[in-house]
Design an enzyme around this catalytic site. Structure first.
Site, PDB file in Angstrom:
ATOM      1  N   ASP A 114      23.641 -57.405  65.994  1.00 19.05           N
ATOM      2  CA  ASP A 114      23.461 -57.509  67.439  1.00 19.05           C
ATOM      3  C   ASP A 114      24.701 -58.228  67.980  1.00 19.05           C
ATOM      4  OD1 ASP A 114      22.817 -58.299  70.025  1.00 19.05           O
ATOM      5  OD2 ASP A 114      20.681 -58.537  69.574  1.00 19.05           O
ATOM      6  N   ARG A 141      16.432 -36.129  79.577  1.00 11.75           N
ATOM      7  CA  ARG A 141      16.042 -37.077  78.525  1.00 11.75           C
ATOM      8  C   ARG A 141      16.885 -36.864  77.269  1.00 11.75           C
ATOM      9  NH1 ARG A 141      12.329 -35.552  75.294  1.00 11.75           N
ATOM     10  NH2 ARG A 141      10.877 -34.728  76.828  1.00 11.75           N
ATOM     11  N   LYS A 185      23.409 -57.654  79.543  1.00  8.65           N
ATOM     12  CA  LYS A 185      24.096 -58.956  79.570  1.00  8.65           C
ATOM     13  C   LYS A 185      25.551 -58.780  80.026  1.00  8.65           C
ATOM     14  CE  LYS A 185      20.178 -60.304  77.841  1.00  8.65           C
ATOM     15  NZ  LYS A 185      19.118 -60.794  78.699  1.00  8.65           N
TER      16      LYS A 185
END
Ligand code: PLP
Length: 385
Positions: A179, A53, A204
């Site tokens: 973004d 992690r 994306k």
């Protein structure tokens, strides 16, 4: 390969973050699934990895790769489990009582983060037409700490003047986050325009094949040694919204062909935008590559090309738009964008109640098919309504 020969972005996408594996010579990097890493008898760690992690070799390679694309050192990038996890981490790095100014046309999930999740926690937010710098100036508050940009925006492809907002933010000592999902580092360079943070939904274009969910935050060199970077790293590693090793590997594999894919996405989207612009059943085309688009001048200043998403408003509103989406045969009626295949969606239906999207708007993610086949498909769908 010699670092000096990797400077151009088309080369960076192919090589960044990976060398042939030192142990085996494998050209495709190994996927390190181990959650934990053995210590030597003296307690030392062979490669400083402790627990997956916190950090792991595959995620580190992906972070180095995306950092190289945006032109910052490898440890200025943090990979997340989704684009929204990355956006949320930036918002969580603010403090209760701070104010975030975001675009009225921002991705609806980003707006939900601000209003529904972090509003009750004490983060103030408001939404403004970011294409209007006077409106942005007026909307600033004494406690505005972050300007959030999304350009081109989802789904109306509004274009924000990045350098203009950076100037307004600097006047009040606030951060600017952009973004950059839709443009990708191939088409738009927010750090070169003064932004402090960039986020990507790697789901994306970076992933590029509609088969992996991921996100990333990048921190500019100017913010490298200051509070936000360490706070964001803590949100990543303690908050734990991290991608699996396999997902990191998939995103990296996608990035290898990003430059090549973006060229075809842009070629096809530009042709389709032209096709729609003269179609009698189309009320309005949203694509900053069209000279008639209100965002064209600013987009031409800050983007090298205009991306692979085109939105159109169909005459007759929602029922006719939905009928068009139901009639296409090659386009797939599904949400998301940035994959190899072309997708179409009636955006207001996907966003649901409270959607600010025009009811007749269809959002199209233009894929890599032969553009004439895409035009034929849309022609027959529009002819049938
Ligand atoms: N940012 C933009 C501009 C988006 O279009 C999306 C999703 O469509 C996101 C963020 C959210 O990304 P993810 O679905 O990976 O959380």
């Amino acid at each position: 390969m010699n670092e000096a020969t990797k400077t151009r972005i088309n080369t960076v996408v192919v090589h960044a973050g990976a060398e042939p594996d030192a142990a085996t010579g494998a050209v495709s990097p190994p996927i390190h699934t181990s959650t934990t890493f053995a210590r030597r008898d003296d307690g030392s760690l062979p490669a400083q990895f402790v627990y997956a992690r916190s950090d792991n070799p595959t995620r580190r390679s992906l972070e180095a790769c995306i950092a190289a694309l945006e032109g910052v050192p490898a440890d200025n990038c943090m990979a997340f489990a989704s684009g929204l996890a990355a956006a949320g981490a930036i918002f969580q790095s603010m403090r209760p009582g701070d104010h975030v100014l975001a675009p009225a046309s921002a991705y609806y999930g980003t707006a939900k983060w601000l209003t529904e999740l972090l509003g009750p926690w004490g983060l103030e937010s408001s939404f403004v037409d970011m294409t209007d710098l006077d409106a942005v100036r007026q909307a600033r508050r004494p406690n505005t700490r972050l300007f959030w940009l999304e350009t081109p925006s989802n789904p109306t492809l509004d274009v924000t003047d990045i350098a203009g907002v950076v100037e307004l933010a600097r006047e009040i000592g606030a951060y600017v986050a952009c973004d950059n999902t839709w443009a990708t580092p191939l088409l738009q360079r927010p750090f070169e325009l003064g932004c402090d943070f960039i986020i990507h939904s790697t789901t994306k274009y970076m992933g590029g094949h509609s088969d992996v969910t991921g996100g990333a935050i990048l921190v500019s060199c100017a913010q490298r040694n200051v509070e936000p970077l360490s706070r964001l790293r803590a949100i990543q590693t303690v908050g734990g919204a991290v991608p699996s090793a396999f997902d990191c590997w998939l995103v990296m594999r996608g990035i290898r062909s990003l430059a090549c894919r973006m060229r075809t996405h842009c070629d096809n989207a530009e042709k389709l935008a032209q096709f729609f612009a003269t179609h009698e059943k189309v009320e309005r085309v949203h694509y900053p590559g069209l000279h008639s688009d209100p965002g064209h001048t600013v987009a031409a200043k800050q983007m090298s090309r205009f991306g692979g998403v085109v939105s159109v408003q169909i005459k007759g509103g929602a029922p006719v738009a939905i009928a068009v989406a139901n009639r296409v045969q090659l386009f797939i009626q599904a949400t998301s964008l940035g994959g190899t295949e072309s997708l179409i969606e009636h955006r207001a239906s996907v966003e649901g109640p409270g959607s600010r999207t025009p009811p007749g708007l269809l959002r199209l993610s233009i894929g890599l098919e032969d553009c004439d086949d895409l035009i034929d498909d849309l022609s027959q769908a529009l002819a049938g309504v």
